[in-house]
Design an enzyme around this catalytic site. Structure first.
Site, short mmCIF file in Angstrom:
data_model
loop_
_atom_site.label_atom_id
_atom_site.label_comp_id
_atom_site.label_asym_id
_atom_site.label_seq_id
_atom_site.Cartn_x
_atom_site.Cartn_y
_atom_site.Cartn_z
CE LYS A 48 -3.72 -2.12 2.70
NZ LYS A 48 -4.43 -1.75 4.14
CE LYS A 50 -2.90 2.49 4.28
NZ LYS A 50 -4.13 2.75 4.25
N1 C2G Z 1 -13.30 3.98 6.35
C1 C2G Z 1 -14.46 4.63 6.51
N2 C2G Z 1 -14.55 5.86 6.59
C2 C2G Z 1 -13.54 6.69 6.60
C3 C2G Z 1 -12.27 6.31 6.86
C4 C2G Z 1 -12.00 4.78 6.52
O1 C2G Z 1 -15.56 3.70 6.54
N3 C2G Z 1 -13.61 7.92 6.97
C5 C2G Z 1 -12.94 2.45 6.28
C6 C2G Z 1 -12.41 2.16 4.97
O2 C2G Z 1 -13.61 2.11 3.86
C7 C2G Z 1 -12.28 0.66 5.38
C8 C2G Z 1 -11.66 0.71 6.94
O3 C2G Z 1 -12.36 1.95 7.29
O4 C2G Z 1 -13.19 -0.27 4.86
C9 C2G Z 1 -10.26 0.79 7.08
O5 C2G Z 1 -9.78 1.98 6.40
P1 C2G Z 1 -8.12 1.95 6.09
O6 C2G Z 1 -7.39 1.51 7.05
O7 C2G Z 1 -7.89 3.23 5.21
O8 C2G Z 1 -8.07 0.35 5.19
P2 C2G Z 1 -7.53 0.43 3.66
O9 C2G Z 1 -6.07 1.03 3.71
O10 C2G Z 1 -8.44 0.74 2.51
O11 C2G Z 1 -7.22 -1.33 3.58
O12 C2G Z 1 -7.20 -5.62 1.55
C10 C2G Z 1 -7.94 -4.47 1.84
C11 C2G Z 1 -7.09 -3.30 2.56
O13 C2G Z 1 -6.56 -3.80 3.59
C12 C2G Z 1 -7.93 -2.09 2.90
#
Ligand code: C2G
Length: 134
Positions: A48, A50
């Site tokens: 990712k 990050k």
């Molecule tokens: N999320 C949300 N609202 C936000 C921020 C995040 O609903 N304002 C949700 C994202 O859509 C996700 C979850 O919280 O379903 C976790 O967010 P992240 O840690 O950013 O997940 P991500 O990096 O997108 O990882 O294999 C899939 C990946 O691991 C997803």
């Protein structure tokens, strides 16, 4: 006796905020048991591009403290989802709708639900705000 509905979701959950909590709360509402597959530091970095502020262990302990979360497992690769769904007998796969459509290939194994993201909050937003506020 009704079968337990098992839900799974995936993410980094770094700088845990109310958007994450809303997602976890709404994911849990869809069933009885919620598993969170938490991106490891290595997966975050390699796949990712990050770097999470908190280590996997710290992010894991934060998630385990959330009442909606029943189990936290590591997410080490993109491809583990199909195996996880079988191994953990998952009924519902949930992700925020920023991923809408991306995991439809799982539909032959379980229900796939994309929940609305919480607007205006993101880890990037928090980091940027902190930078400007000094
Ligand atoms: N999320 C949300 N609202 C936000 C921020 C995040 O609903 N304002 C949700 C994202 O859509 C996700 C979850 O919280 O379903 C976790 O967010 P992240 O840690 O950013 O997940 P991500 O990096 O997108 O990882 O294999 C899939 C990946 O691991 C997803």
């Amino acid at each position: 006796m009704m079968e337990m509905k098992r839900v799974i979701t995936y993410g980094t959950f770094d700088l845990l905020h109310y958007g994450h909590i809303n997602l976890l709360k709404n994911a849990k509402k869809l069933g009885d048991y919620l598993i969170v597959a938490l991106s490891t530091d290595e997966f975050n970095w390699k796949e990712k591009h990050k770097k999470s502020y908190f280590s996997y262990e710290k992010r894991k302990s934060l998630l385990e403290a959330i009442r909606y979360v029943d189990l936290v497992i590591p997410e080490t690769c993109w491809e583990q989802k199909e195996r996880d769904i079988i191994e953990y007998k998952i009924d519902i796969f949930v992700m925020g709708d920023d991923w809408a459509g991306k995991f439809d290939y799982l539909k032959d194994k379980c229900e796939v639900i994309y929940l609305p993201r919480t607007p205006e909050i993101s880890t990037t937003q928090i980091k940027n705000d902190l930078k400007t506020s000094g």
